[in-house]
Design an enzyme around this catalytic site. Structure first.
Site, mmCIF file in Angstrom:
data_model
loop_
_atom_site.group_PDB
_atom_site.id
_atom_site.type_symbol
_atom_site.label_atom_id
_atom_site.label_comp_id
_atom_site.label_asym_id
_atom_site.label_seq_id
_atom_site.Cartn_x
_atom_site.Cartn_y
_atom_site.Cartn_z
ATOM 1 N N ASP A 487 -45.270 -34.044 24.955
ATOM 2 C CA ASP A 487 -46.245 -33.276 24.399
ATOM 3 C C ASP A 487 -47.652 -33.815 24.647
ATOM 4 O O ASP A 487 -48.757 -33.103 24.750
ATOM 5 C CB ASP A 487 -46.187 -33.125 22.964
ATOM 6 C CG ASP A 487 -45.056 -31.894 22.552
ATOM 7 O OD1 ASP A 487 -44.960 -30.874 23.394
ATOM 8 O OD2 ASP A 487 -44.528 -31.939 21.582
HETATM 9 C C1 GLC Z 1 -41.694 -34.445 19.302
HETATM 10 C C2 GLC Z 1 -41.646 -32.912 19.690
HETATM 11 C C3 GLC Z 1 -40.845 -32.817 20.975
HETATM 12 C C4 GLC Z 1 -41.452 -33.580 21.978
HETATM 13 C C5 GLC Z 1 -41.576 -34.892 21.779
HETATM 14 C C6 GLC Z 1 -42.266 -35.897 22.764
HETATM 15 O O1 GLC Z 1 -40.513 -34.926 19.078
HETATM 16 O O2 GLC Z 1 -41.057 -32.369 18.616
HETATM 17 O O3 GLC Z 1 -41.003 -31.198 21.426
HETATM 18 O O4 GLC Z 1 -40.526 -33.453 23.064
HETATM 19 O O5 GLC Z 1 -42.394 -35.278 20.422
HETATM 20 O O6 GLC Z 1 -43.578 -35.537 22.911
HETATM 21 C C1 GLC Z 2 -45.184 -34.499 19.679
HETATM 22 C C2 GLC Z 2 -45.650 -35.710 19.444
HETATM 23 C C3 GLC Z 2 -47.013 -35.836 18.828
HETATM 24 C C4 GLC Z 2 -47.989 -34.973 18.972
HETATM 25 C C5 GLC Z 2 -47.207 -33.684 18.773
HETATM 26 C C6 GLC Z 2 -48.375 -32.647 18.923
HETATM 27 O O1 GLC Z 2 -44.691 -34.024 18.320
HETATM 28 O O2 GLC Z 2 -44.522 -36.473 19.150
HETATM 29 O O3 GLC Z 2 -47.246 -37.125 19.003
HETATM 30 O O4 GLC Z 2 -48.956 -35.510 17.712
HETATM 31 O O5 GLC Z 2 -46.396 -33.483 19.623
HETATM 32 O O6 GLC Z 2 -49.587 -33.010 19.644
#
Ligand code: GLC
Ligand code: GLC
Length: 823
Positions: A487
């Site tokens: 993300d």
């Molecule tokens: C969090 C989110 C997931 C994403 C991951 C890596 O676990 O829930 O959707 O793939 O972060 O950013």
């Molecule tokens: C995923 C990631 C986190 C981030 C979120 C939304 O869950 O793990 O680091 O803040 O996405 O951006």
């Protein structure tokens, strides 16, 4: 250092001191009514949707973090002393303390001043209520004159609004008290048809429904005035903060035990039967009444608790293993499946790290959660798949999240995460492999954004595939969009405004940022889709999908390979990300795991090389880091990933979700020792001894463990709701133990650590039970196995499908050179 121990026989983790490094929580509820409960009774409850139907209140960023909860106070009326048998909120010293977190229930027991108390918290199957069953025993040699006070603070339903809109909410609160039951009915007078109730099995000496009357001015949960003085105020909330508290007098003779049952519940009345008498504004209690009466009975509660435990035993029995390693056994048999069920139910909405108000059900998250969940409740998995597909867009893209109550895509976050749709294919494939139920492919499902008629689920998968094909960049690799699985790798965002969301801020157009990770995922998904097409007799489709997979694999080999590992991406300007060329962020874990899992590089040596680089550059004793070297400054062109301090979260923590991809990849190159070694580094049970370092619960996986660049290397955060649960379950059960559902049946193809002599397992699959014994007499560990089914050797490693209800003995002997079966 430990704060408790596992009780494997009862399937419980036993916390033996209340001051754990962080609140160690559990989940209540299996279906629609849910709650979280900490080891000191903190936490809250909701119905279906933690944001829109919050039943009890939680204060964000509170100290302690789990303050507010399902509190019971005991008061010795002789001395006026009072305490919390769950330690919090009064935090009086307890002579004994024990919290047992089990599967969907928690028991907190303690003793103080010769009074022993145990509270069992659970949500009965199929009910929209939670039970608090309190047992109090007088272990003194003389009578004890005790009082019990309960306490639950209501939330005014919409948790976001409840926490912010005080000018309105301080005036809207309403309650009723009738026959000792406290009803919370804010907004019931107008558009809501639901209310909450808080009931007690014993005659009341008093009650309170206005929080501040119960607590008294300038007091917190640790010193409620009503408890201190031993008397409730009989307050009725008009506005301010509706609350529920019962006061029960509990005289106990020496050695006497008594039980008090409290029920906290949620009820919806039909719109035309809201009031009694009609039009009066008074809650019609005719429908909820019998349910309350029934569950206030001790026998009903005992039976309901037994049924909950039986249901979990049945779910767990789908797969049980016995290996030489106890940390593996208890995770595979008890805690990992449990966490998979919880993540499936909660997605990423509620934990000590998720507030319940920001995220709904994640598209890619749920599709991956399915992998670890589908064998336990295929019916629920089927429904979830169809719900998810209904939030797909006609373009093939998908809403990144949806609200569980409305099942509508969340407009705030929108779509444009270009990996999302591909996960739908892998989720459906997992469902088909487990169940063989191809009728799901014919289900008609609409697209979220078009008025056109619904199409078959199969067509949704085809569009998911096309979505990638329609968005290829200059190297023939998939465009990344807002982000891919990571993300925080926001290559089109270029945000320089503080506080702006990296995920929702309008992307800069004109760039051509590509993701090697999505390319790997595409190859994996296209192959899965080809298998699905074959099942449907669509062999032309199958060929097309395979051809595109090959083409993509070739693009990765040509443009995604950096020499010693797979690159991560190309940025907006076409510069490599995750390459030896870069000063920081030279190697990322995701493409190494995903590309190898998809089969890329298995025959030309790239896979082995990439995995060796992971071992050299990313592995630590606490697990495998996401990237190295961690970014030490903010890179405008990379986005949120470089916003985190080095070693945390996506910037080089041990991001546990992706560690199992490397474990799986290691089994694919036949290295059982490497795969299992990585498995053990993040196995929470194996980390129990370092609970003071790890700090999160030792019975569930956390999303991240701080990487080596962080000052707190080894410290976990974000426990419970993470794709780590599903993927580790897949890695250990399907790839290391090798018990792997495929479209054609169950394959047994273990890649074990070389020290193991073997293991046994029992697996229910499509109605039959397979009793599996695996032996590795020559300690060959790697691939290659001889299978005997009911004593007869079969060709290959795919079990012939047995009839429903049959039990089949399967003997597996590893190692091609072994003299023969049965020896
Ligand atoms: C969090 C989110 C997931 C994403 C991951 C890596 O676990 O829930 O959707 O793939 O972060 O950013
Ligand atoms: C995923 C990631 C986190 C981030 C979120 C939304 O869950 O793990 O680091 O803040 O996405 O951006």
């Amino acid at each position: 250092m430990r704060y408790g121990h596992f009780d494997d026989e009862h399937g419980e983790y036993v916390i033996t001191r209340p001051d754990t490094p962080l609140p160690w929580i559990n989940y209540l509820g299996t279906d629609a009514y849910f709650g979280i409960v900490s080891n000191t009774a903190g936490g809250y409850s909701w119905y279906q949707d933690a944001r829109l139907r919050r039943i009890t209140r939680y204060r964000y960023n509170n100290v302690p973090a789990d303050a507010g909860g399902r509190y019971i106070y005991l008061r010795d009326n002789g001395s006026g002393e009072y305490w919390s048998p769950s330690w919090q909120p009064t935090r009086c010293d307890l002579d004994e303390y024990e919290c047992r977190h089990g599967l969907s229930y928690t028991k907190i027991a303690s003793a103080r001043l010769g009074i022993r108390a145990q509270t069992l918290y659970f949500v009965p199957l199929g009910e929209t209520l939670e039970v608090w069953r309190l047992r109090v025993r007088n272990e003194r040699s003389r009578p004890a004159d005790l009082s019990v006070f309960s306490s639950a603070e209501f939330c005014l339903w919409d948790a976001q609004d409840d926490g912010t809109n005080f000018q309105r909410n301080y005036s809207t609160g309403e309650v009723e008290v009738a026959d000792g039951v406290i009803y919370h009915k804010t907004e019931y007078r107008e558009r809501r048809n639901h209310f909450a109730y808080f009931a007690c099995s014993e005659p009341l000496a008093g009650f309170d429904t206005q929080r501040d009357a119960f607590l008294g001015p300038y007091r917190g949960w640790d010193r409620p005035l009503a408890v201190e003085r031993g008397e409730s105020a009989q307050s009725i909330a008009h506005g301010w903060a509706p609350h529920g508290s019962h006061h029960v007098r509990l005289p106990l003779g020496p050695g006497q035990t008594r039980e008090v049952i409290f029920l906290l519940g949620y009820w919806e009345n039909p719109q035309d039967r809201k009031f009694d008498p009609p039009g009066s504004g008074i809650i019609n209690k005719a429908l909820a009444g019998p349910v309350i009466d029934r569950w206030l009975r001790s026998a009903t509660v005992a039976d309901g608790f037994a049924r909950l435990q039986e249901s979990w035993a049945a779910i767990r029995s789908v797969m049980q293993v016995s290996t030489p390693d106890n940390d593996t056994n208890r995770m595979v048999n008890i805690w990992n499946p449990y966490q998979c069920m919880v993540t499936f139910n909660m997605s990423r909405s509620v934990s000590m790290f998720e507030s319940g108000i920001s995220r709904g059900v994640g598209f890619r998250d749920s599709c991956q959660d399915l992998l670890g969940f589908v064998h336990m409740a295929p019916g629920l998995a089927r429904t979830r798949i169809l719900d998810l597909a209904a939030t797909q867009l006609a373009s093939g893209g998908a809403y990144h999240q949806y609200q569980p109550l409305t099942k509508r895509g969340n407009d705030t976050i929108g779509s444009g995460f270009n990996d999302d749709p591909l996960w739908l294919i892998t989720g459906v494939a997992a469902y088909l492999k487990e169940t063989g139920d191809t009728t799901i492919l014919d289900e008609l499902v609409p697209y979220a954004d078009s008025g056109t008629s619904p199409v078959q689920l199969y067509e949704h998968l085809e569009r998911s595939f096309r979505y990638t094909m329609d968005r290829l960049g200059p190297h023939g690799l998939p465009l990344i969009g807002r982000a891919d699985w990571n993300d925080c790798l926001n290559l089109n965002c270029f945000s320089s405004t503080p506080g702006e969301s990296f995920q929702t801020t309008a992307n800069v157009t004109g760039g051509q940022a590509e993701s090697v990770f999505i390319a790997g995922l595409f190859v994996l998904a296209a192959k899965e889709l080809a298998g699905i097409a074959d099942l449907r007799g669509r062999t032309d489709d199958g060929c097309r999908y395979r051809a595109e997979a090959d083409k993509m694999a070739a693009a990765v080999t040509e443009h995604g390979w950096d020499g010693r590992w797979f690159r991560r991406a190309y940025d907006y300007y076409g510069q490599a990300v995750g390459s030896a060329e870069n000063p920081e962020g030279q190697i990322f874990i995701e493409p190494q795991g995903m590309c190898v899992m998809s089969g890329i590089g298995l025959t030309n040596g790239m896979a082995a090389k990439a995995l060796a680089s992971v071992g050299e550059r990313l592995a630590t004793s606490h697990g495998i880091m996401l990237l190295q070297p961690a970014y030490t400054r903010y890179y405008l062109e990379l986005g949120e990933i470089s916003s985190y301090p080095p070693g945390y979260k996506e910037n080089g923590s041990i991001f546990c979700h992706v560690n199992p991809w490397v474990m799986i990849a290691e089994t694919m190159i036949g290295d059982g020792d490497a795969a299992f070694g990585y498995y053990m580094r993040i196995n929470p049970s194996a980390r129990e001894e370092i609970s003071d370092v790890h700090r999160c619960e030792p019975y569930v996986y956390a999303q991240m463990i701080a990487g080596k660049d962080a000052p707190s290397h080894g410290e976990a955060k974000n426990s419970w709701l993470t794709g780590t649960a599903a993927w580790n379950f897949v890695a250990i059960t399907q790839w290391i133990l090798g018990i792997r559902p495929e479209l054609d049946g169950l394959r047994i193809d273990p890649v074990l650590p070389s020290a193991w002599p073997g293991f046994t397992a029992s697996r229910r699959f499509r109605g039959a039970t397979y009793e599996i014994t695996v032996r590795d007499p020559a300690h060959v560990s790697g691939r290659g196995a001889r299978l005997l089914v009911d004593g007869r050797q079969i060709q290959g490693t795919l079990l012939p499908l047995a009839g429903a209800g049959e039990t089949v003995q399967v003997e597996v002997i590893l190692g091609p050179e072994h003299s023969g079966p049965g020896h």
